[in-house]
Enzyme design. Structure first.
Site, PDB file in Angstrom:
ATOM      1  N   ARG A 242     -49.807 -25.177 -14.156  1.00  0.00           N
ATOM      2  CA  ARG A 242     -50.921 -25.863 -13.497  1.00  0.00           C
ATOM      3  C   ARG A 242     -50.742 -27.366 -13.635  1.00  0.00           C
ATOM      4  O   ARG A 242     -50.205 -27.849 -14.639  1.00  0.00           O
ATOM      5  CB  ARG A 242     -52.249 -25.415 -14.104  1.00  0.00           C
ATOM      6  CG  ARG A 242     -52.546 -23.934 -13.867  1.00  0.00           C
ATOM      7  CD  ARG A 242     -53.836 -23.496 -14.533  1.00  0.00           C
ATOM      8  NE  ARG A 242     -54.063 -22.061 -14.319  1.00  0.00           N
ATOM      9  CZ  ARG A 242     -53.593 -21.098 -15.103  1.00  0.00           C
ATOM     10  NH1 ARG A 242     -52.861 -21.426 -16.176  1.00  0.00           N
ATOM     11  NH2 ARG A 242     -53.818 -19.835 -14.834  1.00  0.00           N
ATOM     12  N   LYS A 269     -55.939 -22.650 -19.173  1.00  0.00           N
ATOM     13  CA  LYS A 269     -57.144 -22.149 -18.508  1.00  0.00           C
ATOM     14  C   LYS A 269     -57.632 -20.861 -19.146  1.00  0.00           C
ATOM     15  O   LYS A 269     -58.838 -20.643 -19.285  1.00  0.00           O
ATOM     16  CB  LYS A 269     -56.844 -21.920 -17.027  1.00  0.00           C
ATOM     17  CG  LYS A 269     -58.037 -21.427 -16.218  1.00  0.00           C
ATOM     18  CD  LYS A 269     -57.667 -21.270 -14.766  1.00  0.00           C
ATOM     19  CE  LYS A 269     -58.852 -20.786 -13.938  1.00  0.00           C
ATOM     20  NZ  LYS A 269     -58.507 -20.628 -12.504  1.00  0.00           N
ATOM     21  N   HIS A 332     -50.976 -28.279  -6.870  1.00  0.00           N
ATOM     22  CA  HIS A 332     -51.143 -26.889  -7.272  1.00  0.00           C
ATOM     23  C   HIS A 332     -50.270 -25.963  -6.424  1.00  0.00           C
ATOM     24  O   HIS A 332     -50.013 -24.816  -6.806  1.00  0.00           O
ATOM     25  CB  HIS A 332     -52.615 -26.489  -7.129  1.00  0.00           C
ATOM     26  CG  HIS A 332     -53.018 -25.378  -8.053  1.00  0.00           C
ATOM     27  ND1 HIS A 332     -52.786 -24.048  -7.776  1.00  0.00           N
ATOM     28  CD2 HIS A 332     -53.651 -25.407  -9.256  1.00  0.00           C
ATOM     29  CE1 HIS A 332     -53.255 -23.303  -8.762  1.00  0.00           C
ATOM     30  NE2 HIS A 332     -53.783 -24.093  -9.681  1.00  0.00           N
ATOM     31  N   ARG A 335     -47.166 -23.713  -7.585  1.00  0.00           N
ATOM     32  CA  ARG A 335     -47.368 -22.379  -8.159  1.00  0.00           C
ATOM     33  C   ARG A 335     -47.328 -21.321  -7.065  1.00  0.00           C
ATOM     34  O   ARG A 335     -46.697 -20.267  -7.219  1.00  0.00           O
ATOM     35  CB  ARG A 335     -48.709 -22.339  -8.906  1.00  0.00           C
ATOM     36  CG  ARG A 335     -48.672 -23.131 -10.206  1.00  0.00           C
ATOM     37  CD  ARG A 335     -50.058 -23.324 -10.798  1.00  0.00           C
ATOM     38  NE  ARG A 335     -50.739 -22.076 -11.122  1.00  0.00           N
ATOM     39  CZ  ARG A 335     -50.483 -21.317 -12.183  1.00  0.00           C
ATOM     40  NH1 ARG A 335     -49.517 -21.668 -13.020  1.00  0.00           N
ATOM     41  NH2 ARG A 335     -51.174 -20.225 -12.420  1.00  0.00           N
ATOM     42  N   HIS A 359     -51.380 -15.809 -15.535  1.00  0.00           N
ATOM     43  CA  HIS A 359     -52.582 -15.214 -14.967  1.00  0.00           C
ATOM     44  C   HIS A 359     -53.151 -14.197 -15.939  1.00  0.00           C
ATOM     45  O   HIS A 359     -52.411 -13.482 -16.614  1.00  0.00           O
ATOM     46  CB  HIS A 359     -52.270 -14.531 -13.635  1.00  0.00           C
ATOM     47  CG  HIS A 359     -52.106 -15.502 -12.515  1.00  0.00           C
ATOM     48  ND1 HIS A 359     -51.473 -15.188 -11.326  1.00  0.00           N
ATOM     49  CD2 HIS A 359     -52.491 -16.804 -12.391  1.00  0.00           C
ATOM     50  CE1 HIS A 359     -51.475 -16.238 -10.526  1.00  0.00           C
ATOM     51  NE2 HIS A 359     -52.091 -17.221 -11.154  1.00  0.00           N
ATOM     52  N   TYR A 369     -50.821  -5.609 -24.683  1.00  0.00           N
ATOM     53  CA  TYR A 369     -49.469  -5.048 -24.707  1.00  0.00           C
ATOM     54  C   TYR A 369     -48.483  -5.970 -23.999  1.00  0.00           C
ATOM     55  O   TYR A 369     -47.349  -6.151 -24.459  1.00  0.00           O
ATOM     56  CB  TYR A 369     -49.468  -3.677 -24.027  1.00  0.00           C
ATOM     57  CG  TYR A 369     -48.063  -3.129 -23.821  1.00  0.00           C
ATOM     58  CD1 TYR A 369     -47.345  -2.583 -24.888  1.00  0.00           C
ATOM     59  CD2 TYR A 369     -47.454  -3.192 -22.575  1.00  0.00           C
ATOM     60  CE1 TYR A 369     -46.059  -2.101 -24.703  1.00  0.00           C
ATOM     61  CE2 TYR A 369     -46.164  -2.705 -22.381  1.00  0.00           C
ATOM     62  CZ  TYR A 369     -45.469  -2.162 -23.442  1.00  0.00           C
ATOM     63  OH  TYR A 369     -44.202  -1.705 -23.264  1.00  0.00           O
TER      64      TYR A 369
END
Length: 406
Positions: A242, A269, A332, A335, A359, A369
């Site tokens: 970001r 974030k 941005h 990304r 994310h 996991y």
């Protein structure tokens, strides 16, 4: 003898405090510092007590006599004036702490102690400022939905739909906090969900056409502005973090030997540490920047201000100067560029790509996991992606990606 204003004004301080009696237990206490304080001596349930009434001349002689009379009336009704005054003092203190202004400020300070990012705190304070003029003075338990709606409608009428959404969401968080701390019973902001028009989501502009990506990379190579901005631009497509995470990068986070960039949770974030594998090309860009900025804290310091990072609009402004319009590419957008082309390549699992993009996994058990999973794949993907960017930059013929998954 009853007191007079003339006698009070003539009273001079002495080495020790002394009293000037009026009548009915009322007297003026004169302190060594020159203070003149009204006191009432009385008995309640057989016990002698004293009641502070005020200060002279803020409280005149006549006002002091009226206050003393009111205290005696209260006492005749079975109430201790001193106890009543303590209750009033506690009530005022509590009232000051239960206004929307006080509770919302407390909530923001709580968010700061929890380590929320500076950008998040700024947004919280911004939303709070919208609400203070209308309900800041109101006891939080008494705020009605229509009072909040008036603020939101004002924003809606100006076309600030996203502002209205954020303002309502902030108010709801504050009210829920007030409920949790026993200062409110309900969250009136929750009742306003859907009461104003919802903002239409906008996809941030990004270049995803292979040929146009090559044009962008060559433009970055030719960028003639500030060298710090140029290095930030050059690194953006390789690491696709970001914009805020990039511009606030610190040298202490870069491990050249391990070829990783460890971004602390406080800046992420999702509030969890993110580790970025660095390709040879990324390491080379960091090394070039290190030659010029390693003596400071930030990898990409602001021009002339080594103690501050690049501003949030620097990379976007540079893209505009290079001729890439707002509807074509944003900071941005790097990304989205990486996400699109990596997925289209068919070479990498979607899980590895999502982890590289940091994310959040909506399945919390699965997220635990997968936190350390796909690392080897991400390392290989980082190098492949940088090599692929080099190919696009050189303008070679690009063949369509195969659809088969890896």
């Amino acid at each position: 003898m009853a007191l007079t204003d003339t006698g009070i004004r003539a009273a001079k301080p002495r080495e020790r405090e002394y009293k000037l009696a009026d009548s009915g237990g009322l007297y003026l206490l004169v302190t060594p510092s020159g203070g003149r304080l009204w006191r009432l001596k009385y008995r309640f349930l057989g016990i002698e007590r004293k009641l502070a009434l005020g200060k002279y001349p803020a409280m005149t002689l006549g006002e002091a006599r009226k206050a003393a009379h009111a205290a005696k009336v209260s006492m005749s009704g079975g109430d201790d004036p001193s106890a009543a005054k303590r209750r009033e003092r506690v009530a005022r203190k509590l009232a000051a702490g239960i206004t929307f202004a006080a509770v919302s400020q407390e909530y923001v300070e709580k968010a700061e102690r929890e380590g929320r990012s500076p950008a998040t705190i700024t947004k919280l304070r911004w939303a709070r400022e919208w609400l203070l003029p209308a309900i800041g003075h109101r006891p939080i338990s008494e705020v009605e939905p229509h009072e909040l709606l008036a603020v939101l409608k004002q924003q809606e009428n100006k076309g600030n739909l996203e502002t209205a959404r954020r303002t309502r969401a902030f108010a709801s968080r504050v009210f829920r906090y007030a409920v949790a701390t026993a200062r409110a019973k309900t969250d009136p902001a929750a009742l306003l969900l859907g009461a104003v028009a919802a903002p239409q989501p906008k996809n941030l502009a990004a270049i995803i056409d292979a040929k146009r990506v090559g044009d962008l990379l060559r433009a970055i190579d030719a960028y003639s502005g500030n060298f710090t901005t140029r290095y930030a631009l050059a690194l953006s497509p390789h690491v696709f973090v970001r914009p805020g995470e990039l511009r606030q990068a610190e040298w202490s986070e870069i491990d050249f030997d391990a070829a990783i960039w460890r971004i602390p949770a406080a800046r992420m974030k999702q509030r969890r540490e993110h580790v970025v594998p660095l390709s040879r090309q990324s390491l080379a860009i960091f090394a070039a920047a290190r030659e010029l900025t390693c003596h400071g804290r930030y990898v990409f310091p602001a021009m002339g201000k080594q103690d501050r990072p690049l501003s949030e609009n620097t990379v976007t402004a540079a893209l505009r100067r290079m001729g890439f319009a707002a509807d074509e590419m944003t900071a941005h957008g790097f990304r989205a560029m990486a996400s699109t082309l990596l997925n289209e390549s068919g070479k990498w699992s979607s899980d590895a790509i999502e982890r590289a993009l940091s994310h959040r996994d909506t399945d919390q058990i699965r997220a635990v996991y997968h936190r350390g999973a796909h690392w080897k794949e991400r390392v290989a993907m980082a190098q492949w992606w940088s090599d692929h960017l080099d190919t696009l930059r050189e303008g070679a013929t690009i063949l369509p990606f195969a659809n088969a998954a890896r």
